[in-house]
Design an enzyme around this catalytic site. Structure first.
Site, PDB file in Angstrom:
ATOM      1  N   SER A  15       0.809  -1.224   0.000  1.00 52.11           N
ATOM      2  CA  SER A  15       0.000   0.000   0.000  1.00 52.11           C
ATOM      3  C   SER A  15       0.844   1.277   0.000  1.00 52.11           C
ATOM      4  O   SER A  15       1.846   1.377   0.716  1.00 52.11           O
ATOM      5  CB  SER A  15      -0.901   0.023   1.236  1.00 52.11           C
ATOM      6  OG  SER A  15      -1.523   1.288   1.316  1.00 52.11           O
ATOM      7  N   LYS A  29     -13.528  -4.900   2.975  1.00 49.33           N
ATOM      8  CA  LYS A  29     -14.462  -3.780   2.789  1.00 49.33           C
ATOM      9  C   LYS A  29     -15.912  -4.181   3.039  1.00 49.33           C
ATOM     10  O   LYS A  29     -16.690  -3.397   3.565  1.00 49.33           O
ATOM     11  CB  LYS A  29     -14.327  -3.193   1.380  1.00 49.33           C
ATOM     12  CG  LYS A  29     -13.015  -2.457   1.167  1.00 49.33           C
ATOM     13  CD  LYS A  29     -12.957  -1.838  -0.217  1.00 49.33           C
ATOM     14  CE  LYS A  29     -11.602  -1.214  -0.447  1.00 49.33           C
ATOM     15  NZ  LYS A  29     -11.523  -0.460  -1.689  1.00 49.33           N
ATOM     16  N   ASP A  45     -14.018   5.599  -2.096  1.00 48.08           N
ATOM     17  CA  ASP A  45     -13.641   5.188  -3.457  1.00 48.08           C
ATOM     18  C   ASP A  45     -14.598   5.813  -4.477  1.00 48.08           C
ATOM     19  O   ASP A  45     -14.193   6.128  -5.603  1.00 48.08           O
ATOM     20  CB  ASP A  45     -13.688   3.663  -3.603  1.00 48.08           C
ATOM     21  CG  ASP A  45     -12.576   2.971  -2.823  1.00 48.08           C
ATOM     22  OD1 ASP A  45     -11.472   3.536  -2.732  1.00 48.08           O
ATOM     23  OD2 ASP A  45     -12.819   1.862  -2.316  1.00 48.08           O
ATOM     24  N   GLY A  49     -15.342  -5.326 -14.155  1.00 51.95           N
ATOM     25  CA  GLY A  49     -15.139  -5.760 -12.772  1.00 51.95           C
ATOM     26  C   GLY A  49     -16.346  -5.375 -11.930  1.00 51.95           C
ATOM     27  O   GLY A  49     -16.890  -4.278 -12.091  1.00 51.95           O
TER      28      GLY A  49
HETATM   29  O1  SKM Z   1     -10.055   2.099  -0.873  1.00 52.11           O
HETATM   30  C1  SKM Z   1      -8.657   2.179  -0.901  1.00 52.11           C
HETATM   31  C2  SKM Z   1      -8.111   2.128   0.515  1.00 52.11           C
HETATM   32  O2  SKM Z   1      -8.643   3.206   1.272  1.00 52.11           O
HETATM   33  C3  SKM Z   1      -6.593   2.241   0.507  1.00 52.11           C
HETATM   34  C4  SKM Z   1      -5.950   1.421  -0.528  1.00 52.11           C
HETATM   35  C5  SKM Z   1      -4.511   1.165  -0.418  1.00 52.11           C
HETATM   36  O3  SKM Z   1      -3.861   1.746   0.460  1.00 52.11           O
HETATM   37  O4  SKM Z   1      -3.985   0.383  -1.225  1.00 52.11           O
HETATM   38  C6  SKM Z   1      -6.632   0.928  -1.623  1.00 52.11           C
HETATM   39  C7  SKM Z   1      -8.094   1.066  -1.762  1.00 52.11           C
HETATM   40  O5  SKM Z   1      -8.700  -0.169  -1.381  1.00 52.11           O
END
Ligand code: SKM
Length: 263
Positions: free
Chosen positions: A14, A65, A100, A124
């Site tokens: 991330s 999620k 998102d 998707g």
């Molecule tokens: O929705 C976003 C999430 O808030 C953060 C994220 C990330 O850090 O890779 C990816 C998405 O799922």
């Protein structure tokens, strides 16, 4: 010091930690953004525990999620999408949002792409695809959805008032489309694969690829070669993060500084 973070599994890839750290620096906030990777069965307990520990806010990523949407009270858009990616712990009870959706809208707006009246195709129907389809429909686009599992495409099409199409029909669906959002993981593990054949792309399209690792995917390279407007996944990450930051802090997100942290 306020603690924010990301909960998901995995989270090692991330870019949210540097994204949010840049915002705290720019705004002079005494805050940290950390990552948490609980086992899948422990996600709901981890979210409750985060609140108990005084964590100020959490982003939620795959595969949590949907379970986050059942673990906390949500606003109406997160409830309709069925997925929460942002939790605010500042009130009496934690509250879940889906930033998102705004991330998709703001990524297109940044590139001067109007969604109102657009013919849009979403590839998707998982978490990102659902958020994209709701964002596009909410902004006034006509939405077609293609997904490997047809039932998920049918369900999402019904939820947003759109149409499900077969993956094999993508070229035909794209012929008169002006917007394409790719929201599967194709291109993530193998940067040379694309979910859409190159000859289906054209210069009336604006293409957003939700994949941000790598930032330059095969789909975006093909789209650029076809003369399309291209929007990489880092824009969507940026704007969903900006929206989360704004919810948590009440401040305008320092978008330029946050974007610079993603380069
Ligand atoms: O929705 C976003 C999430 O808030 C953060 C994220 C990330 O850090 O890779 C990816 C998405 O799922």
């Amino acid at each position: 010091m306020d603690v924010y973070g990301l909960i998901g599994n995995p989270v090692g890839h991330s870019l949210s930690p540097p994204l949010h750290a840049a915002a705290y620096d720019e705004c002079g906030l005494d805050a940290r953004y950390v990552t948490f990777e609980p086992a899948p069965d422990d996600a709901a307990a981890a979210i409750r525990g985060a609140g108990a520990l005084g964590v100020a806010g959490l982003n939620v990523t795959a595969p949590f999620k949907q379970s986050a949407a059942s673990a906390v009270a949500t606003d109406s858009m997160a409830a309709r999408v069925g997925a929460v990616n942002t939790i605010d712990f500042s009130g009496a009870a934690p509250r879940g949002y889906n930033t998102d959706v705004a991330g998709v809208k703001r990524a297109f707006a940044h590139h001067d792409v109007s969604l109102s009246g657009a013919q849009a195709v979403v590839v998707g129907a998982g978490g990102a695809g659902r958020a994209a389809a709701f964002a596009l429909a909410d902004a006034g686009a006509t939405v077609r959805i293609a997904n490997r599992t047809r039932a998920a495409a049918d369900e999402l099409a019904a939820d947003v008032g759109g149409t499900a199409v077969g993956l094999g029909d993508l070229p035909r669906s794209l012929a008169d489309a002006t917007v394409l959002v790719h929201a599967t993981t194709v291109g993530m593990d193998d940067p040379d694969t694309s979910p859409v054949s190159a000859d289906a792309l054209h210069d009336d399209l604006a293409v957003l690829d939700a994949v941000y690792s790598p930032v330059e995917t095969r789909l975006l390279r093909d789209a650029a070669a076809a003369g399309a407007t291209t929007i990489d996944g880092a824009w969507m990450l940026l704007y969903q993060g900006a929206e989360a930051f704004e919810r948590w802090t009440g401040l305008d997100a320092p978008v330029a500084a946050m974007r610079a942290a993603l380069r």
